[in-house]
Design an enzyme around this catalytic site. Structure first.
Site, PDB file in Angstrom:
ATOM      1  CB  SER A 163      23.462  30.914  72.554  1.00  0.00           C
ATOM      2  OG  SER A 163      23.681  29.435  71.852  1.00  0.00           O
ATOM      3  CB  THR A 221      27.928  23.038  60.735  1.00  0.00           C
ATOM      4  OG1 THR A 221      27.567  24.828  59.301  1.00  0.00           O
ATOM      5  CG2 THR A 221      29.384  23.595  60.099  1.00  0.00           C
ATOM      6  CG  ASP A 238      16.998  30.177  67.973  1.00  0.00           C
ATOM      7  OD1 ASP A 238      16.120  29.808  67.043  1.00  0.00           O
ATOM      8  OD2 ASP A 238      18.082  30.037  68.093  1.00  0.00           O
ATOM      9  NE  ARG A 252      26.402  16.144  67.694  1.00  0.00           N
ATOM     10  CZ  ARG A 252      26.316  15.555  66.893  1.00  0.00           C
ATOM     11  NH1 ARG A 252      26.835  15.477  65.430  1.00  0.00           N
ATOM     12  NH2 ARG A 252      27.459  14.864  67.075  1.00  0.00           N
ATOM     13  N   GLY A 261      17.158  29.428  60.158  1.00  0.00           N
ATOM     14  CA  GLY A 261      15.817  29.527  59.612  1.00  0.00           C
ATOM     15  C   GLY A 261      15.490  29.682  58.512  1.00  0.00           C
TER      16      GLY A 261
END
Lengths: 502, 502
Positions: free
Chosen positions: A275, A214, A267, A206, A179
């Site tokens: 996740s 990253t 998300d 990604r 964020g």
């Protein structure tokens, strides 16, 4: 499923790139269209030996594709592992029974473990179209997943992927809930941790909703699409890595879900926790540090939200026996100067090389997180992590480790530089009161990040800085005039992304 | 948007049928891919004169598509109105600002009229992918639309389509909220109403979640894909019609939303009310009868749900000055014998022809609804509607009107008969206690309905009937062995679709 000879067809490679979509074409006059009742847009199962995919079938009415031949887009071709001249079997895709559970989740109750497992299994075998996937993702965002559901989802994601066991403990990992634009601490933390002898098989994603992840950033510095064997080799020799998680596919369901979340630019907490933790556990981690930046325009807006998220992470992690440390950090502005893959890579390298112009905020935050990793894994005593991390960075050992990992992954590259650079200047003088992370990220994305690696922006000010009218607040980097036009339109109608007081 | 010469490309028709999807292909070496930064799966705007579409672009790496040429799937070709040799302009699709409102609807508040209008406008211009559409549809199902939101959605749907003004009043219409297999009253009601001099420009949908919609059924008896001019002509000469609503596109946003709901096999109350009323209003209706069947396995489960839905219909209708009458009916079992387009068409014809084997339940329900239409429009006094409707049917005037409308629409066809027919027998003797509408509909769909017009099933029993072991409960109709196999598998594992007491 019928096994009539009309279901058997020769393959032809179409040479069509579709990114994630599995697309096949058949001539409308093929007997399979009639015998199986296939329409102009059907979901079909295609089988070749032990491989099978669920694909979208379109019909061709021109003669460039012969009757009796099925044309495969490249991804379908690769997943099936076919070669020219091979024969495949085409049948209707089986009915999607787990869709009833998605409807139940939308209209009625929460789901139990078996129901969530069935949904995840269907997602992994490719049976969910974008519509089905999105309904699941949206329902669990609009009516958030319960803690039990998050645990079930995490377990289903782990069980439908391949898990790595490193045979030792501790195995460290870190994650930032994101964020915050830039904030590229991972390569620095991994380098410091690995330089201290820790095993830290960090996989990165990604960008989901941001201008760079990253993996996008590290791809400008080294190879990141390593397979599992290559990952093992890098970890065995260097202890750490910077690789793209999808390439090793620890959680194939998560890969599909994140693709939808990326298109929707959100998300939700439950899906994020499942996740993150499913991928850490599948990668064999035993000790994980989670960074939660809090700020008015960060993903997590206030301390209460951060606490709820921290509680969810902690509960789910403990269910799976994972040691966890939460670091709540300042999310009021980006960390580092560059926003976009290559620009962030430059900042990472400058911190690791101890360059005089290295962004201090990125250095300090990376040291704090590295210290937390060292303490959680007992490589440092309580309160000693920061000092050891600082010594590792300042001695050059972290930079040496970074280079060694990059070489082990396939070499060290120079990040690209964008063709077009254009400053955005202060329209009056004042002091920086606030920076809108969201809209600044949007600027970097409109500039072309993360698809254009060199695109994004360089931020020249931080909160509290005094600026003079006409001096640059940030500089846009783009690879095309088209994108520069788009982003300038947006910048002009959003003059308050960097808010000035008098 | 850049207007560089590299954005201009020659068109080539690919001859690919994609149903609703707008797909275009360009060679990966085309300058447009570089100048506009397009990836292997991009949303692009394609412009030809005054026409423009938003399409999904895939890249080709083989030489069957020349560099400088854009290959168009048939639907894209038709929407753009291009011919061989034409040139089109390709640019990035503009950013989708209304997606922020979809996220707001998922995570935070309801939406105001302007926000809903922006979403609907973006849907109509084709800017929403399946993922975006599904997120909106699912969010408004999981957290139901408020009455104000339904009114806003209805208005936005009307305003983004073309409205017909017939210049007279009353203009009648009717609608059933569905959930009951068969129940094909519309052609009978329209014939009776039109035979009594009413204007009833009824448009019907194809199946959303059922084995047949009225458009699917009537397509086996006459042409239903009339355009607006043809619709006007039929109404001016005959007063009534049985046409497919999408062909006249009164609510293009609704068409897109329904496609998603069909794939998910649900529709929510708010979206249903907006969908139904926007189409009625756009078609120029002033007086509408709504049939709400109530039963344990119908769409509406109980009286309380029916009342809520009736209230929502009534409030929204009155906002738009529409006269409305709600008829709550028995939804415990299918109405009529056939389930599936052609089988339902046969029942409709038998009722209209007053054949001795015509299903009585379909006759009676159609007469009740036709009576309600006559009373609401004051073609009959209160309490006299049913008698006038019955006289119209029994005198043969309704059948004459039906034939006249079919002829005006393009002729009268014979419904097709399925290749394979297989009875499903009672496994023991007993009395029919209940019929599961949901699962019976699923049987008809697995048999191939509505895509295979002749497919579906014929129901031989009604609740209360005594059956003997070994006698048929229903007969499956399929066009392929493949489908017969699928459906028999399902039937075997669901022996209680028709529930027997001893």
């Amino acid at each position: 499923m019928s096994d009539h000879p009309t279901n058997l067809m020769h393959v032809q490679r179409l040479g069509v790139l579709t990114q994630h979509e599995l697309i096949v074409l058949v001539h409308a006059d093929c007997p399979v269209c009639r015998s199986e009742g296939m329409s102009a847009h059907s979901q079909v199962t295609i089988t070749h030996g032990d491989n099978s995919i669920i694909a979208t079938l379109y019909q061709v009415t021109e003669d460039w594709l012969p009757v009796g031949t099925v044309g495969l887009a490249d991804l379908a071709w690769e997943r099936l592992g076919v070669e020219a001249g091979d024969t495949v079997r085409i049948t209707h895709a089986p009915p999607l029974m787990s869709l009833g559970f998605v409807r139940q989740r939308i209209f009625d109750d929460g789901l139990n473990e078996a129901q969530i497992r069935e949904i995840v299994t269907d997602i992994v075998r490719g049976a969910y179209s974008d519509i089905h996937l999105t309904a699941f993702v949206t329902a669990t965002a609009a009516k958030p997943l319960s803690t039990r559901e998050v645990i079930s989802l995490t377990r289903a994601m782990i069980d439908t992927g391949d898990r790595i066991d490193w045979g030792v403990t501790p195995v460290a990992d870190k994650h930032c809930v994101g964020g915050l634009p830039a904030n590229r601490t991972t390569p620095i933390v991994v380098s410091i941790a690995a330089a201290n002898g820790l095993l830290i098989p960090k996989t990165s994603s990604r960008a989901i909703t941001s201008p760079a992840g990253t993996a996008d950033t590290m791809e400008t510095l080294t190879r990141v699409d390593l397979n599992r064997d290559e990952l093992r080799k890098v970890i065995q020799t260097e202890g750490g890595c910077f690789i793209w998680g999808d390439a090793v596919d620890f959680s194939p369901a998560d890969t599909a879900i994140i693709r939808v979340e990326r298109a929707l630019n959100f998300d939700s907490a439950g899906s994020m926790v499942a996740s993150v933790l499913s991928k850490k556990i599948a990668a064999g981690a035993t000790h994980v540090v989670i960074d939660i930046p809090v700020g008015p325009t960060a993903k997590i807006r206030n301390r209460a939200q951060a606490r709820d998220l921290a509680d969810l992470f902690t509960t789910v992690a403990s269910t799976f026996g994972l040691a966890l440390r939460i670091e709540v950090s300042d999310g009021s502005q980006p960390i580092g100067r560059g926003i976009g893959p290559a620009l962030e890579a430059r900042d990472v390298v400058n911190v690791l090389k101890r360059a005089p112009n290295a962004p201090q905020d990125l250095r300090e935050k990376s040291l704090t997180l590295a210290g937390a990793v060292l303490e959680l894994t007992e490589k440092a005593g309580t309160g000693e992590g920061l000092a050891i991390a600082t010594e590792t960075l300042d001695s050059g050992r972290a930079w040496d480790k970074f280079l060694a990992i990059c070489k082990a992954q396939g070499g060290v590259f120079d990040p690209p530089v964008a063709k077009f650079q254009r400053p955005v200047n202060a329209t009056r003088s004042g002091r920086v009161a606030a920076i809108d992370n969201h809209r600044l990220a949007r600027v970097a994305k409109l500039a072309g990040a993360p698809d254009d690696k060199a695109a994004g922006l360089d931020l020249h000010v931080r909160i509290g800085d005094a600026v003079r009218q006409g001096t640059p607040l940030y500089t846009l980097h783009t690879e095309s005039i088209g994108e520069l036009t788009y982003v300038l339109d947006y910048v002009k109608s959003n003059p308050d992304i960097i808010e000035l007081t008098r």
